[in-house]
Enzyme design. Structure first.
Site, short mmCIF file in Angstrom:
data_model
loop_
_atom_site.label_atom_id
_atom_site.label_comp_id
_atom_site.label_asym_id
_atom_site.label_seq_id
_atom_site.Cartn_x
_atom_site.Cartn_y
_atom_site.Cartn_z
N SER A 130 0.80 -1.09 -0.08
CA SER A 130 -0.02 -0.12 -0.07
C SER A 130 0.77 1.17 -0.07
CB SER A 130 -0.86 -0.15 1.24
OG SER A 130 -1.52 1.17 1.46
N TYR A 143 -2.52 -0.49 10.83
CA TYR A 143 -2.28 -0.86 9.20
C TYR A 143 -0.96 -0.30 8.58
CZ TYR A 143 -3.60 -1.31 4.07
OH TYR A 143 -3.80 -1.68 3.05
N LYS A 147 2.22 -2.54 7.11
CA LYS A 147 2.55 -2.53 5.71
C LYS A 147 3.92 -2.16 5.41
CE LYS A 147 -1.32 -4.02 3.72
NZ LYS A 147 -1.24 -5.28 2.86
#
Length: 235
Positions: A130, A143, A147
């Protein structure tokens, strides 16, 4: 003998789009997801579905076994957002679930797949990261952390694997219109924030699988050319 691929997070969104592209090119696909709807996606393209919890290493073993004696491509795409914004109020079960899917399941996938790829002389692995892998996203720090971890693994391990004819890279898209972002879709549109389609990202994943250089971090953003990200040198 036809090529084979395992794709995680394939019940919808990017994973399903990748599966459709690969299957249309004659690749035999194994689709993995905890969502039972992955069976419908698989049936529609002549693939096999494996349903279960990717935080369990055994599921990755099952998926790779379902691919048979050969595994050409592995797409580690499964992911989930976190609703917890502050470590002081973190729900530990939700935290373990997010880290388990976004981070640990990538390792479990490699752990299961690499022995098969090594036995047959190589393969290609793409991880769906991402933009949150390359910059901080205050709206979802957990998150973002997971990542960043995935990109760290790609940077640290891609050179080692390249020497074994196994290419490891990552695709780093901006906001993508998938079930993962469904809850904020109207808000993003109202704010004029553009979103990528899952098919657009799937095109780049297939390209990276087939022709990408080891260690590639491919940035995909709406309305901008796809570009390889290269970290700045240390000062």
């Amino acid at each position: 003998m036809s090529e084979t691929a395992v794709i995680t997070g394939a019940a919808g969104g990017i994973g399903a789009a990748v599966a459709r592209r690969l299957a249309s090119a004659g690749v035999r696909c194994v689709l993995v997801d905890r969502d039972q709807r992955v069976a419908e996606v698989a049936a529609g393209i002549g693939a096999e579905a494996v349903v279960g919890d990717l935080t369990d290493p055994a599921l990755s073993e099952r998926a790779v076994a379902a691919a048979g004696d050969r595994l050409d491509m592995l797409v580690l795409n499964a992911g989930m957002n976190s609703v917890d914004k502050d470590p002081a109020t973190l729900d530990l079960d939700r935290y373990r679930a997010v880290v388990g899917v976004n981070q640990h399941a990538v390792v479990w996938g490699l752990r299961a797949a690499l022995p098969v790829m090594r036995r047959h002389g190589g393969g290609s692995v793409v991880v769906t990261a991402s933009l949150a892998a390359l910059q901080g996203v205050p709206q979802d720090p957990v998150y973002t952390m997971t990542k960043h971890a995935v990109i760290g693994l790609v940077r640290a391990f891609s050179g080692t694997l390249a020497a074994e004819n196994i290419r490891l890279g990552a695709v780093c898209p901006g906001l993508v219109d998938t079930p993962l972002t469904e809850g904020g879709r109207d808000r993003f549109r109202a704010a004029g924030i553009p979103m990528l389609s899952a098919d657009t990202v799937a095109v780049e994943i297939e390209r990276l699988l087939r022709t990408g250089e080891p260690g590639t971090e491919l940035v995909v953003r709406p309305g901008q050319p796809t570009a390889r990200y290269r970290p700045a040198p240390l000062p």
